[in-house]
Design a protein around this motif. Structure first.
Motif: not given
Length: 305
Positions: A198, A251-252, A279-280, A282-283, A286
Motif C-alpha cells: 500500500a 480506503n486501502p 480493501s485488499m 484496492i491495495v 494501487l
C-alpha cells in the motif's frame, strides 16, 4: 600511347571506385554489427535485474535517509517513539474516555489504538518521504544511470525503521496491561508486506506526479491528515454502520489496519470479509498501477526535474 594512358586512367578510376565501394560496404557492415536491438520485454527484464545489481546503492540511500532524519536532533530516534505515543494518548482520551467508543475483543483502548497507529504511521511517513524523494535526489537523477525505483523504495525502508522502533511501545503496552498475543501474531509479517504494498503503490504515484506537478507537495500533507480521520486508527471498525461498510472499505488502509488488529489483539478480534476483500483489492490495484505509472514517467524525470 594515348590509348595506353586512357586505359591506365580508366583502370585507376575503376580501382578507386571499387576501393571506395568496398570501404562503404565495410562501414555499413560495421554499423550494422554495432546496432543493439532493443526489445520491450528484454528492456523490462534488464531493468528488474538492475534493481538487484544496484542493491548497494539502495542500501546507501536508505542508510543516508535514516542518518539525516535524526541528525543534529537533541533526542535523536526517540522522536520515532514520542510522536505515536502522544497521538495514542490523545486518541485514547478523546475516543475512549470522552466519546466512550467501544474497544474490540475486550482489548484495552490504548492497545486498540496503537495496533492501528503502527501501520498508519508507517504509511503516512512513507507517503510523505516517497512523494518528495525524487525532488530531493534531483542531482543524482540527472547525472548517472540507475533504476529510479530505488529512490522511493529507499524512502519506504526509512519509514519502516521508524515502524520497528515504534513497535517497542506496543510491546510495553501489552506487557503493562498483560495482554498476551496469540498464534495470530505469527501472521504479522503478512500484514507488514501488505502495508509495504500500500505504501509503495501510493508513494510511487505521488513521487512520479510530484516531479511534473509540484502542487502535490501541498496535497500530500492534506491527504495524510484527512486519511487519519477516515481510517480506523482512533476507533474500531465495528462502529461503522453496515450501509457504509463498502464505501468505508474503499480506503486501502482499512484492510491493513484491521489485519494488524486481528493479528495483535487476537482473542475474538474479527474482520469483515467483504469489506476486507475490497480493501485488499484496492491495495493490489494501487501497487500495480503505481509501478506502471512510475515506469511510464521514469524516462522523463531527468528532463523535467
Amino acid at each position: 600511347m594515348t590509348s595506353n594512358r586512357l586505359a591506365a586512367s580508366a583502370g585507376l578510376a575503376i580501382s578507386s571506385l571499387g576501393l571506395r565501394v568496398m570501404r562503404q560496404r565495410r562501414s555499413q557492415v560495421e554499423r550494422q554489427a554495432a546496432v543493439l536491438v532493443l526489445e520491450p520485454n528484454r528492456i523490462e527484464k534488464q531493468y528488474w535485474r538492475d534493481l538487484w545489481r544496484y542493491r548497494e546503492l539502495f542500501a546507501i540511500l536508505a542508510w543516508r535517509d535514516v542518518a539525516v532524519r535524526y541528525k543534529q536532533t537533541f533526542i535523536g530516534v526517540a522522536w520515532a517513539l514520542i510522536r505515536p505515543f502522544l497521538t495514542m494518548i490523545v486518541f485514547t482520551v478523546i475516543f475512549g474516555n470522552l466519546a466512550k467508543l467501544p474497544s474490540e475483543a475486550g482489548a484495552p483502548y490504548p492497545i486498540l489504538v496503537f495496533a492501528a497507529m503502527l501501520p498508519w504511521q508507517f504509511f503516512a511517513n512513507a507517503l510523505s518521504s516517497c512523494s518528495d524523494s525524487l525532488i530531493a535526489n534531483s542531482n543524482l537523477l540527472t547525472k548517472v544511470y540507475f533504476p529510479r525505483l530505488i529512490v522511493p523504495a529507499a524512502a519506504v525502508i526509512t519509514s519502516f525503521v521508524d515502524f520497528l522502533i515504534s513497535g517497542i511501545i506496543l510491546v510495553g503496552l501489552m506487557a503493562w496491561y498483560q495482554w498476551w498475543p496469540t498464534w495470530r501474531l505469527l501472521t504479522l509479517p503478512l500484514w507488514i508486506a501488505i502495508a509495504f504494498a500500500a505504501s509503495m503503490g501510493a508513494g510511487l504515484w505521488l513521487a512520479s506526479l510530484n516531479v511534473k506537478y509540484r502542487d502535490f507537495r501541498y496535497i500530500v500533507p492534506f491527504i495524510v491528515q484527512f486519511g487519519l480521520y477516515i481510517s480506523p486508527v482512533g476507533f474500531s471498525s465495528v462502529i461503522v454502520p453496515a450501509k457504509w461498510q463498502l464505501l468505508y472499505s474503499l480506503n486501502p488502509m482499512v484492510g491493513v489496519i484491521e489485519g494488524f488488529r486481528w493479528a495483535i489483539l487476537g482473542r475474538g478480534a474479527s474482520i469483515n470479509l467483504v469489506g476486507f476483500g475490497l480493501s485488499m483489492a484496492i491495495v493490489v490495484l494501487l501497487a500495480l498501477t503505481g509501478v506502471r505509472q512510475f515506469r511510464r514517467m521514469e524516462k522523463h524525470f531527468a528532463d523535467v526535474i
